[in-house]
Scaffold this motif. Structure first.
Motif, mmCIF file in Angstrom:
data_model
loop_
_atom_site.group_PDB
_atom_site.id
_atom_site.type_symbol
_atom_site.label_atom_id
_atom_site.label_comp_id
_atom_site.label_asym_id
_atom_site.label_seq_id
_atom_site.Cartn_x
_atom_site.Cartn_y
_atom_site.Cartn_z
ATOM 1 N N ALA A 2 21.547 -52.373 20.376
ATOM 2 C CA ALA A 2 22.961 -52.704 20.217
ATOM 3 C C ALA A 2 23.558 -53.173 21.540
ATOM 4 O O ALA A 2 23.095 -52.825 22.616
ATOM 5 N N CYS A 3 24.630 -53.941 21.411
ATOM 6 C CA CYS A 3 25.353 -54.435 22.580
ATOM 7 C C CYS A 3 26.310 -53.359 23.073
ATOM 8 O O CYS A 3 26.972 -52.688 22.292
ATOM 9 N N ASN A 4 26.376 -53.202 24.357
ATOM 10 C CA ASN A 4 27.221 -52.177 24.954
ATOM 11 C C ASN A 4 28.490 -52.785 25.547
ATOM 12 O O ASN A 4 29.166 -52.166 26.338
ATOM 13 N N CYS A 5 28.829 -53.985 25.150
ATOM 14 C CA CYS A 5 29.967 -54.692 25.751
ATOM 15 C C CYS A 5 31.292 -54.020 25.437
ATOM 16 O O CYS A 5 32.142 -53.864 26.317
ATOM 17 N N ALA A 6 31.501 -53.641 24.184
ATOM 18 C CA ALA A 6 32.777 -53.043 23.786
ATOM 19 C C ALA A 6 32.991 -51.704 24.495
ATOM 20 O O ALA A 6 34.107 -51.395 24.921
ATOM 21 N N THR A 7 31.943 -50.944 24.632
ATOM 22 C CA THR A 7 32.050 -49.666 25.315
ATOM 23 C C THR A 7 32.417 -49.870 26.782
ATOM 24 O O THR A 7 33.288 -49.168 27.313
ATOM 25 N N GLN A 8 31.773 -50.813 27.425
ATOM 26 C CA GLN A 8 32.058 -51.088 28.825
ATOM 27 C C GLN A 8 33.489 -51.588 28.999
ATOM 28 O O GLN A 8 34.157 -51.221 29.968
ATOM 29 N N GLU A 9 33.975 -52.381 28.064
ATOM 30 C CA GLU A 9 35.360 -52.853 28.129
ATOM 31 C C GLU A 9 36.340 -51.684 28.005
ATOM 32 O O GLU A 9 37.354 -51.635 28.710
ATOM 33 N N GLN A 10 36.055 -50.739 27.112
ATOM 34 C CA GLN A 10 36.925 -49.575 26.960
ATOM 35 C C GLN A 10 36.912 -48.710 28.217
ATOM 36 O O GLN A 10 37.959 -48.209 28.642
ATOM 37 N N ILE A 11 35.758 -48.532 28.803
ATOM 38 C CA ILE A 11 35.650 -47.757 30.044
ATOM 39 C C ILE A 11 36.435 -48.438 31.160
ATOM 40 O O ILE A 11 37.174 -47.780 31.906
ATOM 41 N N ASN A 12 36.320 -49.749 31.270
ATOM 42 C CA ASN A 12 37.068 -50.476 32.296
ATOM 43 C C ASN A 12 38.568 -50.363 32.068
ATOM 44 O O ASN A 12 39.345 -50.239 33.024
ATOM 45 N N GLU A 13 39.000 -50.419 30.823
ATOM 46 C CA GLU A 13 40.425 -50.276 30.502
ATOM 47 C C GLU A 13 40.929 -48.887 30.881
ATOM 48 O O GLU A 13 42.033 -48.740 31.406
ATOM 49 N N LEU A 14 40.136 -47.857 30.620
ATOM 50 C CA LEU A 14 40.523 -46.501 31.008
ATOM 51 C C LEU A 14 40.638 -46.364 32.525
ATOM 52 O O LEU A 14 41.543 -45.707 33.034
ATOM 53 N N TYR A 15 39.707 -46.980 33.259
ATOM 54 C CA TYR A 15 39.784 -46.939 34.719
ATOM 55 C C TYR A 15 41.024 -47.657 35.220
ATOM 56 O O TYR A 15 41.674 -47.211 36.157
ATOM 57 N N LYS A 16 41.376 -48.774 34.590
ATOM 58 C CA LYS A 16 42.581 -49.498 35.003
ATOM 59 C C LYS A 16 43.824 -48.680 34.731
ATOM 60 O O LYS A 16 44.761 -48.658 35.518
ATOM 61 N N ARG A 17 43.851 -48.000 33.605
ATOM 62 C CA ARG A 17 45.036 -47.260 33.198
ATOM 63 C C ARG A 17 45.177 -45.937 33.950
ATOM 64 O O ARG A 17 46.250 -45.588 34.421
ATOM 65 N N TYR A 18 44.093 -45.186 34.078
ATOM 66 C CA TYR A 18 44.182 -43.831 34.620
ATOM 67 C C TYR A 18 43.439 -43.629 35.936
ATOM 68 O O TYR A 18 43.661 -42.635 36.618
ATOM 69 N N GLY A 19 42.555 -44.510 36.276
ATOM 70 C CA GLY A 19 41.733 -44.316 37.461
ATOM 71 C C GLY A 19 42.374 -44.872 38.704
ATOM 72 O O GLY A 19 43.422 -45.512 38.688
#
Length: 87
Positions: A2-19
């Motif tokens: 499976a492609c892990n692109c969507a998961t990586q995008e969500q992780i990056n969004e969380l880092y932008k928002r809270y990190g």
């Protein structure tokens, strides 16, 4: 596979928002001083706490018949004894 692109995008969004956007090497002097004060305060607070906890655990393990550690009893968090509790 499976492609892990969507998961990586969500992780990056969380880092932008809270990190933190900046790395630790790019901290300002004020942020570094604040971190030093906080860590020093934690260490100073833990110096008397750790031996007390160690002695309490040792007492419970050796001398007490129950041999169980209750955090509610240790911190006296019984709900029935709280001031203002009606019921």
């Amino acid at each position: 596979m499976a492609c892990n692109c969507a998961t990586q995008e969500q992780i990056n969004e969380l880092y932008k928002r809270y990190g933190r956007d900046r790395k630790k090497s790019n901290l300002t002097f004020k942020e570094k001083a604040k971190n030093v004060v906080v860590y020093t305060g934690v260490v100073i607070a833990m110096i008397p706490i750790v031996p007390c906890l160690f002695l309490y655990v040792l007492y419970k393990a050796v001398c007490d018949d129950d041999k169980r550690i209750s955090l509610t009893k240790f911190f006296r968090l019984d709900r029935k004894k709280v001031a203002g509790y009606v019921g």
